[in-house]
Design a protein around this motif. Structure first.
Motif, PDB file in Angstrom:
ATOM      1  N   LEU A 200       0.835  -1.200   0.000  1.00  0.00           N
ATOM      2  CA  LEU A 200       0.000   0.000   0.000  1.00  0.00           C
ATOM      3  C   LEU A 200       0.873   1.254   0.000  1.00  0.00           C
ATOM      4  CD1 LEU A 200      -2.809  -1.095   2.490  1.00  0.00           C
ATOM      5  CD2 LEU A 200      -3.091  -0.610   0.037  1.00  0.00           C
ATOM      6  N   GLY A 201       1.995   1.202   0.716  1.00  0.00           N
ATOM      7  CA  GLY A 201       2.931   2.315   0.718  1.00  0.00           C
ATOM      8  C   GLY A 201       3.583   2.525  -0.637  1.00  0.00           C
ATOM      9  N   ILE A 202       3.938   1.438  -1.291  1.00  0.00           N
ATOM     10  CA  ILE A 202       4.528   1.528  -2.625  1.00  0.00           C
ATOM     11  C   ILE A 202       3.535   2.170  -3.599  1.00  0.00           C
ATOM     12  CG2 ILE A 202       5.285   0.159  -4.614  1.00  0.00           C
ATOM     13  CD1 ILE A 202       6.525  -1.807  -2.527  1.00  0.00           C
ATOM     14  N   ILE A 203       2.285   1.739  -3.529  1.00  0.00           N
ATOM     15  CA  ILE A 203       1.262   2.303  -4.412  1.00  0.00           C
ATOM     16  C   ILE A 203       1.095   3.797  -4.142  1.00  0.00           C
ATOM     17  CG2 ILE A 203      -1.204   2.312  -4.962  1.00  0.00           C
ATOM     18  CD1 ILE A 203      -1.142  -0.749  -4.372  1.00  0.00           C
ATOM     19  N   ALA A 204       0.970   4.160  -2.871  1.00  0.00           N
ATOM     20  CA  ALA A 204       0.798   5.573  -2.525  1.00  0.00           C
ATOM     21  C   ALA A 204       1.979   6.398  -3.045  1.00  0.00           C
ATOM     22  CB  ALA A 204       0.647   5.735  -1.015  1.00  0.00           C
TER      23      ALA A 204
ATOM     24  N   PHE B  48       3.038  10.988  -0.920  1.00  0.00           N
ATOM     25  CA  PHE B  48       4.212  10.629  -0.128  1.00  0.00           C
ATOM     26  C   PHE B  48       3.933  10.504   1.364  1.00  0.00           C
ATOM     27  CE2 PHE B  48       6.469  12.826  -3.800  1.00  0.00           C
ATOM     28  CZ  PHE B  48       6.686  11.634  -4.464  1.00  0.00           C
ATOM     29  N   ARG B  49       3.111  11.383   1.919  1.00  0.00           N
ATOM     30  CA  ARG B  49       2.808  11.273   3.356  1.00  0.00           C
ATOM     31  C   ARG B  49       2.036   9.992   3.657  1.00  0.00           C
ATOM     32  NH1 ARG B  49       1.721  17.455   3.872  1.00  0.00           N
ATOM     33  NH2 ARG B  49       3.766  18.137   4.572  1.00  0.00           N
ATOM     34  N   GLU B  50       1.096   9.662   2.773  1.00  0.00           N
ATOM     35  CA  GLU B  50       0.339   8.419   2.947  1.00  0.00           C
ATOM     36  C   GLU B  50       1.270   7.217   2.800  1.00  0.00           C
ATOM     37  OE1 GLU B  50      -3.501   6.096   1.024  1.00  0.00           O
ATOM     38  OE2 GLU B  50      -3.121   8.164   0.463  1.00  0.00           O
ATOM     39  N   ALA B  51       2.178   7.291   1.848  1.00  0.00           N
ATOM     40  CA  ALA B  51       3.142   6.206   1.644  1.00  0.00           C
ATOM     41  C   ALA B  51       3.999   6.018   2.891  1.00  0.00           C
ATOM     42  CB  ALA B  51       4.030   6.509   0.436  1.00  0.00           C
TER      43      ALA B  51
ATOM     44  N   LYS C 107       9.756  -5.641  11.852  1.00  0.00           N
ATOM     45  CA  LYS C 107      10.959  -4.807  11.852  1.00  0.00           C
ATOM     46  C   LYS C 107      12.158  -5.496  11.204  1.00  0.00           C
ATOM     47  CE  LYS C 107       9.785  -2.046  15.910  1.00  0.00           C
ATOM     48  NZ  LYS C 107       8.959  -1.168  15.173  1.00  0.00           N
ATOM     49  N   ASN C 108      12.009  -6.739  10.799  1.00  0.00           N
ATOM     50  CA  ASN C 108      13.129  -7.499  10.247  1.00  0.00           C
ATOM     51  C   ASN C 108      13.083  -7.640   8.727  1.00  0.00           C
ATOM     52  OD1 ASN C 108      14.296  -8.067  12.811  1.00  0.00           O
ATOM     53  ND2 ASN C 108      12.687  -9.570  13.134  1.00  0.00           N
ATOM     54  N   ASN C 109      12.118  -7.009   8.075  1.00  0.00           N
ATOM     55  CA  ASN C 109      11.994  -7.129   6.632  1.00  0.00           C
ATOM     56  C   ASN C 109      12.806  -6.025   5.946  1.00  0.00           C
ATOM     57  OD1 ASN C 109      11.138  -6.923   3.927  1.00  0.00           O
ATOM     58  ND2 ASN C 109       9.173  -7.857   4.416  1.00  0.00           N
ATOM     59  N   PRO C 110      13.918  -6.380   5.300  1.00  0.00           N
ATOM     60  CA  PRO C 110      14.766  -5.349   4.690  1.00  0.00           C
ATOM     61  C   PRO C 110      14.094  -4.618   3.534  1.00  0.00           C
ATOM     62  CG  PRO C 110      15.504  -7.531   4.041  1.00  0.00           C
ATOM     63  CD  PRO C 110      14.435  -7.725   5.087  1.00  0.00           C
ATOM     64  N   PHE C 111      13.103  -5.230   2.902  1.00  0.00           N
ATOM     65  CA  PHE C 111      12.429  -4.590   1.771  1.00  0.00           C
ATOM     66  C   PHE C 111      11.591  -3.396   2.216  1.00  0.00           C
ATOM     67  CE2 PHE C 111      13.177  -8.965   0.375  1.00  0.00           C
ATOM     68  CZ  PHE C 111      14.000  -8.708  -0.704  1.00  0.00           C
ATOM     69  N   ILE C 112      11.065  -3.470   3.432  1.00  0.00           N
ATOM     70  CA  ILE C 112      10.313  -2.329   3.963  1.00  0.00           C
ATOM     71  C   ILE C 112      11.261  -1.159   4.160  1.00  0.00           C
ATOM     72  CG2 ILE C 112       8.873  -1.468   5.849  1.00  0.00           C
ATOM     73  CD1 ILE C 112       8.028  -4.426   6.328  1.00  0.00           C
ATOM     74  N   TYR C 113      12.427  -1.412   4.749  1.00  0.00           N
ATOM     75  CA  TYR C 113      13.416  -0.352   4.955  1.00  0.00           C
ATOM     76  C   TYR C 113      13.886   0.221   3.623  1.00  0.00           C
ATOM     77  CZ  TYR C 113      13.720  -1.672   9.877  1.00  0.00           C
ATOM     78  OH  TYR C 113      13.434  -1.913  11.201  1.00  0.00           O
TER      79      TYR C 113
ATOM     80  N   ASN D 226      12.236   0.338   0.775  1.00  0.00           N
ATOM     81  CA  ASN D 226      11.178   1.166   0.200  1.00  0.00           C
ATOM     82  C   ASN D 226      11.001   2.475   0.958  1.00  0.00           C
ATOM     83  OD1 ASN D 226       9.822  -0.205  -2.158  1.00  0.00           O
ATOM     84  ND2 ASN D 226       9.917  -1.876  -0.689  1.00  0.00           N
ATOM     85  N   LEU D 227      11.170   2.446   2.266  1.00  0.00           N
ATOM     86  CA  LEU D 227      11.079   3.670   3.054  1.00  0.00           C
ATOM     87  C   LEU D 227      12.237   4.609   2.707  1.00  0.00           C
ATOM     88  CD1 LEU D 227       9.413   5.159   5.168  1.00  0.00           C
ATOM     89  CD2 LEU D 227      10.748   3.996   6.938  1.00  0.00           C
ATOM     90  N   ALA D 228      13.426   4.067   2.558  1.00  0.00           N
ATOM     91  CA  ALA D 228      14.581   4.889   2.178  1.00  0.00           C
ATOM     92  C   ALA D 228      14.378   5.503   0.790  1.00  0.00           C
ATOM     93  CB  ALA D 228      15.854   4.059   2.202  1.00  0.00           C
TER      94      ALA D 228
END
Length: 85
Positions: free
Chosen positions: A36-40, A46-49, A61-67, A69-71
């Motif tokens: 959902l963040g990627i789509i946003a 960007f704020r919604e993402a 907290k252990n999923n590197p793909f989330i970090y 995408n956030l970066a």
């Protein structure tokens, strides 16, 4: 994922939110919020993402793909200091 890659963001969001309503485990919730963040982000919301990606981290907290995408999102937002964290 194929809906996102095809640019069918509205349909992808509907599918993801329906899946979320089925009360999946935390790891699955994290992936749903990440997508959902990627789509946003792709939609320029960007704020919604950022909100969705932080929710994803709250479930896994252990999923590197989330970090990753956030970066990438912070880079798009020109929040370079946040991207480095």
């Amino acid at each position: 994922i194929s809906l996102i890659n095809s640019g069918l963001y509205g349909k992808a969001k509907d599918v993801l939110k329906k899946e979320l309503s089925l009360s999946p485990d935390n790891e699955t919730k994290a992936l749903i919020f990440m997508y959902l963040g990627i789509i946003a982000g792709k939609e320029g919301e960007f704020r919604e993402a950022e909100k969705y990606l932080k929710m994803a981290l709250s479930y896994d907290k252990n999923n590197p793909f989330i970090y990753k995408n956030l970066a990438f999102l912070y880079k798009q937002m020109k929040k370079y200091d946040e991207a480095i964290k």
